[in-house]
Enzyme design. Structure first.
Site, PDB file in Angstrom:
ATOM      1  N   ASN A   9       0.870  -1.174   0.000  1.00  0.00           N
ATOM      2  CA  ASN A   9       0.000   0.000   0.000  1.00  0.00           C
ATOM      3  C   ASN A   9       0.909   1.226   0.000  1.00  0.00           C
ATOM      4  O   ASN A   9       1.487   1.567   1.024  1.00  0.00           O
ATOM      5  CB  ASN A   9      -0.896  -0.017   1.242  1.00  0.00           C
ATOM      6  CG  ASN A   9      -1.725   1.260   1.354  1.00  0.00           C
ATOM      7  OD1 ASN A   9      -1.878   1.998   0.380  1.00  0.00           O
ATOM      8  ND2 ASN A   9      -2.262   1.516   2.535  1.00  0.00           N
ATOM      9  N   LYS A  11       0.059   4.274  -0.403  1.00  0.00           N
ATOM     10  CA  LYS A  11      -0.615   5.489   0.110  1.00  0.00           C
ATOM     11  C   LYS A  11      -0.384   6.648  -0.869  1.00  0.00           C
ATOM     12  O   LYS A  11      -0.371   6.431  -2.083  1.00  0.00           O
ATOM     13  CB  LYS A  11      -0.138   5.821   1.516  1.00  0.00           C
ATOM     14  CG  LYS A  11      -0.166   4.600   2.427  1.00  0.00           C
ATOM     15  CD  LYS A  11       0.062   4.908   3.864  1.00  0.00           C
ATOM     16  CE  LYS A  11       0.136   3.606   4.643  1.00  0.00           C
ATOM     17  NZ  LYS A  11       0.115   3.772   6.068  1.00  0.00           N
ATOM     18  N   HIS A  98      -9.386   1.087   4.834  1.00  0.00           N
ATOM     19  CA  HIS A  98      -8.100   1.274   5.518  1.00  0.00           C
ATOM     20  C   HIS A  98      -8.304   2.214   6.700  1.00  0.00           C
ATOM     21  O   HIS A  98      -9.132   3.126   6.637  1.00  0.00           O
ATOM     22  CB  HIS A  98      -7.067   1.845   4.537  1.00  0.00           C
ATOM     23  CG  HIS A  98      -5.684   1.849   5.098  1.00  0.00           C
ATOM     24  ND1 HIS A  98      -5.241   2.835   5.947  1.00  0.00           N
ATOM     25  CD2 HIS A  98      -4.658   0.977   4.957  1.00  0.00           C
ATOM     26  CE1 HIS A  98      -3.991   2.562   6.297  1.00  0.00           C
ATOM     27  NE2 HIS A  98      -3.615   1.434   5.704  1.00  0.00           N
ATOM     28  N   GLU A 100      -6.760   4.658   7.707  1.00  0.00           N
ATOM     29  CA  GLU A 100      -6.621   6.088   7.382  1.00  0.00           C
ATOM     30  C   GLU A 100      -7.899   6.606   6.710  1.00  0.00           C
ATOM     31  O   GLU A 100      -8.285   7.756   6.924  1.00  0.00           O
ATOM     32  CB  GLU A 100      -5.381   6.299   6.497  1.00  0.00           C
ATOM     33  CG  GLU A 100      -4.104   6.152   7.316  1.00  0.00           C
ATOM     34  CD  GLU A 100      -2.899   5.636   6.549  1.00  0.00           C
ATOM     35  OE1 GLU A 100      -2.900   5.687   5.308  1.00  0.00           O
ATOM     36  OE2 GLU A 100      -1.959   5.152   7.210  1.00  0.00           O
ATOM     37  N   GLU A 170      -5.318  -4.927  10.769  1.00  0.00           N
ATOM     38  CA  GLU A 170      -4.286  -3.914  10.954  1.00  0.00           C
ATOM     39  C   GLU A 170      -4.556  -3.134  12.236  1.00  0.00           C
ATOM     40  O   GLU A 170      -5.367  -2.195  12.234  1.00  0.00           O
ATOM     41  CB  GLU A 170      -4.294  -2.936   9.780  1.00  0.00           C
ATOM     42  CG  GLU A 170      -4.024  -3.576   8.443  1.00  0.00           C
ATOM     43  CD  GLU A 170      -3.450  -2.559   7.468  1.00  0.00           C
ATOM     44  OE1 GLU A 170      -2.305  -2.749   7.039  1.00  0.00           O
ATOM     45  OE2 GLU A 170      -4.129  -1.562   7.167  1.00  0.00           O
ATOM     46  N   GLY A 176       2.452   2.405  10.596  1.00  0.00           N
ATOM     47  CA  GLY A 176       3.368   3.526  10.403  1.00  0.00           C
ATOM     48  C   GLY A 176       4.051   3.984  11.676  1.00  0.00           C
ATOM     49  O   GLY A 176       4.645   5.065  11.719  1.00  0.00           O
ATOM     50  N   SER A 215       3.521  -2.048  10.359  1.00  0.00           N
ATOM     51  CA  SER A 215       4.975  -2.027  10.492  1.00  0.00           C
ATOM     52  C   SER A 215       5.629  -3.371  10.175  1.00  0.00           C
ATOM     53  O   SER A 215       6.591  -3.779  10.844  1.00  0.00           O
ATOM     54  CB  SER A 215       5.380  -1.522  11.890  1.00  0.00           C
ATOM     55  OG  SER A 215       4.909  -0.194  12.078  1.00  0.00           O
ATOM     56  N   GLY A 236       2.915  -1.081   4.296  1.00  0.00           N
ATOM     57  CA  GLY A 236       2.994   0.326   3.911  1.00  0.00           C
ATOM     58  C   GLY A 236       4.438   0.723   3.658  1.00  0.00           C
ATOM     59  O   GLY A 236       4.999   0.493   2.577  1.00  0.00           O
ATOM     60  N   GLY A 237       5.082   1.304   4.661  1.00  0.00           N
ATOM     61  CA  GLY A 237       6.428   1.888   4.511  1.00  0.00           C
ATOM     62  C   GLY A 237       7.437   0.971   3.837  1.00  0.00           C
ATOM     63  O   GLY A 237       8.158   1.396   2.920  1.00  0.00           O
TER      64      GLY A 237
HETATM   65  C1  PEP Z   1      -0.657   0.165   5.965  1.00  0.00           C
HETATM   66  O1  PEP Z   1      -0.652   1.277   5.470  1.00  0.00           O
HETATM   67  O2  PEP Z   1      -1.601  -0.583   5.709  1.00  0.00           O
HETATM   68  C2  PEP Z   1       0.454  -0.222   6.827  1.00  0.00           C
HETATM   69  C3  PEP Z   1       0.381  -1.365   7.441  1.00  0.00           C
HETATM   70  O3  PEP Z   1       1.504   0.658   6.920  1.00  0.00           O
HETATM   71  P1  PEP Z   1       2.952   0.347   7.617  1.00  0.00           P
HETATM   72  O4  PEP Z   1       3.430  -0.965   7.053  1.00  0.00           O
HETATM   73  O5  PEP Z   1       3.799   1.499   7.218  1.00  0.00           O
HETATM   74  O6  PEP Z   1       2.708   0.262   9.078  1.00  0.00           O
END
Ligand code: PEP
Length: 261
Positions: A9, A11, A98, A100, A170, A176, A215, A236-237
């Site tokens: 993802n 973002k 999600h 967010e 999640e 994040g 994460s 994500g990251g």
């Molecule tokens: C996400 O955006 O769904 C996510 C899990 O981000 P991160 O891996 O950065 O925590």
């Protein structure tokens, strides 16, 4: 046997050029793996990424996802994108609900249910996100929150499509933040989700894949993915770099020596 599914993802990150460069990098690092791979670029980069995957010989190997979608197929909804538009640009999946979207854009589980109905009837597979906040976990309400999010978000799910559905657990406090749920915490939540799904989907619940997100990195992925009810990851990251994303993918392939690279 559920095929693991690892999804990126991005973002609100990556231009068209950066998305194309990622596809080239992925072709270098991905290799063979029995894991299903999905990437969700921002809307503006979907077309460029699809073309770059093709050019890199990865179009059958990596699926593309939208990060969100509107429930209506067309109309006066300034700034929104519909299911037919995502299908048209080559998407196979869409991420729904999600945290967010839920926290920053006021998306309720009822809205997610409408989007899921639209996605499934329009030919997209959905990754439906659920997860508790830190306060809810500290108040020992995790399972209550997950149950409500699941029941409401899946209220209008197409019963013929249960095996295609993906749930992403999640925990909001792990997204994040660099803080990951321990493999034991994550497995407990996933087992709860699986049990709840059996009430909704019956025998087909054993086919629904449940990803962990929060994460996930090359260093912690193997431990998480080894748990019986963790069928993949939403990343994500660590998905922004093709090398680290590929290392996570290899962590989902038992016996793959590239996992820790
Ligand atoms: C996400 O955006 O769904 C996510 C899990 O981000 P991160 O891996 O950065 O925590």
């Amino acid at each position: 046997m559920r095929t693991p599914i690892i999804a990126a993802n991005w973002k609100m990150q990556k231009t068209t050029g950066e998305a194309a460069a990622f596809a080239e990098g992925l072709a270098e690092h991905l290799g063979d793996s029995p894991v299903e791979v999905v990437v969700a670029p921002p809307f503006t980069a979907l077309g460029a990424f699809a073309s770059a995957l093709s050019a890199a010989g990865l179009d059958g190997r990596v699926s593309i996802a939208g990060q969100n979608v509107h429930a209506e197929p067309a109309g006066a909804f300034t700034g929104e994108v519909s299911v037919p538009m995502l299908v048209d640009v080559g998407c196979r999946y869409v991420i729904l609900g999600h945290s967010e979207r839920r926290a920053l854009f006021g998306e309720s589980s009822g809205v997610v249910a409408d989007k899921l109905r639209a996605a499934q009837s329009g030919g997209l597979r959905a990754i439906v996100c659920i997860g508790e906040t830190l306060q809810e976990r500290e108040d020992e309400r995790t399972f209550e929150v997950l149950a409500a999010q699941l029941d409401e978000s899946l209220a209008s799910a197409d019963s013929r499509r249960w095996p295609e559905l993906v749930i992403a657990y999640e925990p909001v406090w792990a997204i994040g933040t660099g803080r990951t749920a321990s493999p034991e915490e994550a497995q407990a939540a996933h087992a709860f989700v699986r049990e709840r799904l059996s009430g909704l989907a019956g025998a087909a619940s054993t086919e629904i894949r449940i990803q962990y997100g929060g994460s996930v990195k090359p260093e912690n992925a193997a431990d998480l993915l080894a748990r019986p009810d963790i069928d993949g990851a939403l990343v994500g990251g660590a998905s922004l770099d093709p090398k680290s994303f590929s290392a996570i993918i290899h962590s989902g392939s038992p016996g793959d020596s590239r996992a820790a690279e």
